[in-house]
Design an enzyme around this catalytic site. Sequence first.
Site, PDB file in Angstrom:
ATOM      1  N   GLU A   1       9.197  24.561 -17.059  1.00  0.00           N
ATOM      2  CA  GLU A   1       9.733  23.318 -17.613  1.00  0.00           C
ATOM      3  C   GLU A   1       9.029  22.921 -18.901  1.00  0.00           C
ATOM      4  O   GLU A   1       7.815  23.002 -19.007  1.00  0.00           O
ATOM      5  CB  GLU A   1       9.595  22.179 -16.592  1.00  0.00           C
ATOM      6  CG  GLU A   1      10.348  22.411 -15.296  1.00  0.00           C
ATOM      7  CD  GLU A   1      11.870  22.457 -15.472  1.00  0.00           C
ATOM      8  OE1 GLU A   1      12.351  22.072 -16.557  1.00  0.00           O
ATOM      9  OE2 GLU A   1      12.547  22.890 -14.522  1.00  0.00           O
TER      10      GLU A   1
ATOM     11  N   ARG B   1      20.401  11.867  -7.013  1.00  0.00           N
ATOM     12  CA  ARG B   1      21.749  12.197  -6.532  1.00  0.00           C
ATOM     13  C   ARG B   1      21.792  12.218  -5.008  1.00  0.00           C
ATOM     14  O   ARG B   1      22.821  12.012  -4.389  1.00  0.00           O
ATOM     15  CB  ARG B   1      22.163  13.569  -7.102  1.00  0.00           C
ATOM     16  CG  ARG B   1      23.592  13.971  -6.838  1.00  0.00           C
ATOM     17  CD  ARG B   1      23.983  15.203  -7.644  1.00  0.00           C
ATOM     18  NE  ARG B   1      23.123  16.351  -7.438  1.00  0.00           N
ATOM     19  CZ  ARG B   1      23.128  17.116  -6.354  1.00  0.00           C
ATOM     20  NH1 ARG B   1      23.928  16.853  -5.354  1.00  0.00           N
ATOM     21  NH2 ARG B   1      22.314  18.153  -6.249  1.00  0.00           N
TER      22      ARG B   1
ATOM     23  N   CYS C   1      10.906  16.044  -8.480  1.00  0.00           N
ATOM     24  CA  CYS C   1      10.127  16.997  -9.291  1.00  0.00           C
ATOM     25  C   CYS C   1       9.865  16.449 -10.679  1.00  0.00           C
ATOM     26  O   CYS C   1       8.737  16.508 -11.183  1.00  0.00           O
ATOM     27  CB  CYS C   1      10.836  18.347  -9.378  1.00  0.00           C
ATOM     28  SG  CYS C   1      10.722  19.275  -7.843  1.00  0.00           S
TER      29      CYS C   1
ATOM     30  N   HIS D   1       9.700  25.254 -11.860  1.00  0.00           N
ATOM     31  CA  HIS D   1      10.664  25.272 -10.758  1.00  0.00           C
ATOM     32  C   HIS D   1      10.868  26.710 -10.286  1.00  0.00           C
ATOM     33  O   HIS D   1      10.905  27.639 -11.098  1.00  0.00           O
ATOM     34  CB  HIS D   1      12.021  24.720 -11.232  1.00  0.00           C
ATOM     35  CG  HIS D   1      12.232  23.276 -10.920  1.00  0.00           C
ATOM     36  ND1 HIS D   1      12.449  22.316 -11.877  1.00  0.00           N
ATOM     37  CD2 HIS D   1      12.292  22.617  -9.722  1.00  0.00           C
ATOM     38  CE1 HIS D   1      12.630  21.130 -11.305  1.00  0.00           C
ATOM     39  NE2 HIS D   1      12.531  21.284  -9.993  1.00  0.00           N
TER      40      HIS D   1
HETATM   41  N1  PCA Z   1      12.563  20.140  -5.642  1.00  0.00           N
HETATM   42  C1  PCA Z   1      13.108  18.828  -5.901  1.00  0.00           C
HETATM   43  C2  PCA Z   1      12.133  17.881  -5.270  1.00  0.00           C
HETATM   44  C3  PCA Z   1      11.234  18.695  -4.430  1.00  0.00           C
HETATM   45  C4  PCA Z   1      11.513  20.080  -4.789  1.00  0.00           C
HETATM   46  O1  PCA Z   1      10.903  21.080  -4.374  1.00  0.00           O
HETATM   47  C5  PCA Z   1      13.385  18.569  -7.369  1.00  0.00           C
HETATM   48  O2  PCA Z   1      13.661  19.523  -8.113  1.00  0.00           O
HETATM   49  O3  PCA Z   1      13.330  17.427  -7.791  1.00  0.00           O
END
Ligand code: PCA
Length: 215
Positions: free
Chosen positions: A81, A91, A144, A167
């Site tokens: 990111e 959402r 996140c 991610h």
């Molecule tokens: N993914 C979610 C929240 C926790 C996770 O592992 C997100 O992308 O916000």
Amino acid sequence: MSDTLLITGFEPFAGDVLNPSWEVARALDGRRIAGRRIVARKLPCAFRTALPLLADAIDGLKPKGVIALGLAGSRPAVSVERVAINLVDARIADNLGAQPIDEPVLADAPAAYFSTLPIKAIAAGLREANLPVEISQTAGTFVCNQVFFGLMHHLKNLPGVRGGFIHLPPLPEQAARHPGTRPLALAQQVQAIELAAAIMLTRSADLRVTAGAID
Ligand code: PCA
């Protein structure tokens, strides 16, 4: 500052029984990478509790750097990111049933923070190791992104401590719940984050190559 690198992962959410981000973090817990000791911490997938826990972990450990991990259920690659935004627009409900809409992560904070990880060097390193990777221009508007934003806000007052968010795609066991994505085995996910940590700890300047998006 201690000799640790903090890696956080999230508990499962939205009906999943596991979350690759925590599986990867705990697989790396206690390992040494580039002379630093990895300490893993699990964060709740909850707007109210995730950031205080992260702040406690940073204040207690005084790590050299922080890599926060999360699951991106719809993405086919490891997503490094670039930017966290000061916005929550959920959402779905979080694990405590909260679903805030169009609220700031932190009032009186800037609109956004950039990752201080060498994101392009990390992407290049993973690509060289044949791991699926992309630079992502948005970490979403759920927990996140909230944790990423809160992390960068906290690190602003800790000069020299770098941090960012990555991610991860679903694990093969999650394929049925996340159709249309390309799951990545745990061993590869662990390898990807180990490599990202090694690159972060051994280089300060990022690569000057494009990872831009036109749309
Ligand atoms: N993914 C979610 C929240 C926790 C996770 O592992 C997100 O992308 O916000």
